[in-house]
Design a protein around this motif. Structure first.
Motif, PDB file in Angstrom:
ATOM      1  N   GLN A  63       6.120  -4.025  -0.517  1.00 31.94           N
ATOM      2  CA  GLN A  63       6.422  -4.353   0.637  1.00 31.94           C
ATOM      3  C   GLN A  63       7.729  -5.342   1.203  1.00 31.94           C
ATOM      4  N   LEU A  64       8.385  -5.195   2.059  1.00 31.94           N
ATOM      5  CA  LEU A  64       9.538  -5.832   2.321  1.00 31.94           C
ATOM      6  C   LEU A  64       9.471  -6.564   3.678  1.00 31.94           C
ATOM      7  N   VAL A  65       9.802  -7.511   3.861  1.00 29.78           N
ATOM      8  CA  VAL A  65       9.773  -8.165   5.216  1.00 29.78           C
ATOM      9  C   VAL A  65      11.116  -9.065   5.564  1.00 29.78           C
ATOM     10  N   GLU A  66      11.809  -8.520   6.440  1.00 31.39           N
ATOM     11  CA  GLU A  66      12.920  -8.965   6.692  1.00 31.39           C
ATOM     12  C   GLU A  66      12.980  -9.838   7.884  1.00 31.39           C
TER      13      GLU A  66
ATOM     14  N   GLN B  94      11.987   3.520  -8.087  1.00 34.55           N
ATOM     15  CA  GLN B  94      11.791   3.756  -6.735  1.00 34.55           C
ATOM     16  C   GLN B  94      12.473   2.876  -5.607  1.00 34.55           C
ATOM     17  N   TRP B  95      13.020   3.355  -4.544  1.00 31.94           N
ATOM     18  CA  TRP B  95      13.640   2.798  -3.653  1.00 31.94           C
ATOM     19  C   TRP B  95      12.558   2.371  -2.527  1.00 31.94           C
ATOM     20  N   TYR B  96      12.330   1.300  -2.088  1.00 28.92           N
ATOM     21  CA  TYR B  96      11.533   0.949  -1.052  1.00 28.92           C
ATOM     22  C   TYR B  96      12.182   0.250   0.080  1.00 28.92           C
ATOM     23  N   TRP B  97      11.705   0.330   1.196  1.00 23.49           N
ATOM     24  CA  TRP B  97      12.479  -0.079   2.421  1.00 23.49           C
ATOM     25  C   TRP B  97      11.722  -1.086   3.268  1.00 23.49           C
ATOM     26  N   GLY B  98      12.562  -1.982   3.943  1.00 21.60           N
ATOM     27  CA  GLY B  98      11.743  -2.631   5.040  1.00 21.60           C
ATOM     28  C   GLY B  98      12.000  -1.846   6.298  1.00 21.60           C
ATOM     29  N   GLN B  99      11.458  -2.600   7.380  1.00 19.58           N
ATOM     30  CA  GLN B  99      11.467  -1.753   8.696  1.00 19.58           C
ATOM     31  C   GLN B  99      12.727  -2.112   9.466  1.00 19.58           C
TER      32      GLN B  99
END
Length: 115
Positions: A3-6, A102-107
């Motif tokens: 999980q990514l949180v900007e 694997q590439w993961y993305w924030g919102q």
């Protein structure tokens, strides 16, 4: 799994600066790279800046020389500082992290540069 949180972004005047940060929560695997992309309506997502776990950096030509991407590996955090902002920098800025290929993305976080 990841999980990514900007944080950061918002409304900035042209010529100003922005500071974005993104914290990764990783259950399994190691981060091999983190960075930032941006997207505007009707356009493809484009790279802004990327940094590998070894410290190698890549910047889009449009931001080179006025942007710095950095990481705090212990905190699993990536930062983006951008100066001399232009109206064309207006976009949704998305954090990305590469974990086990694997590439993961924030919102994403909206950055609006007013002229």
């Amino acid at each position: 799994q990841v999980q990514l949180v900007e944080s950061g972004g918002g409304l900035v005047q042209a010529g100003g600066s922005l500071n974005l940060s993104c914290v990764a929560s990783v259950r399994i695997g190691s981060i091999t790279g983190m960075g930032w992309y941006r997207q505007t309506p009707g356009k493809q997502r484009e790279l802004v800046a990327f940094i590998t776990s070894g410290g190698s950096t890549t910047y889009a030509d449009s931001v080179k020389g006025r942007s710095t991407v950095s990481t705090d590996n212990a905190k699993k955090t990536v930062y983006l500082q951008m100066n001399s902002l232009k109206p064309e920098d207006t976009a949704v800025y998305c954090c990305t992290a590469v974990v086990v290929l694997q590439w993961y993305w924030g919102q994403g976080t909206q950055v609006t540069v007013s002229s």
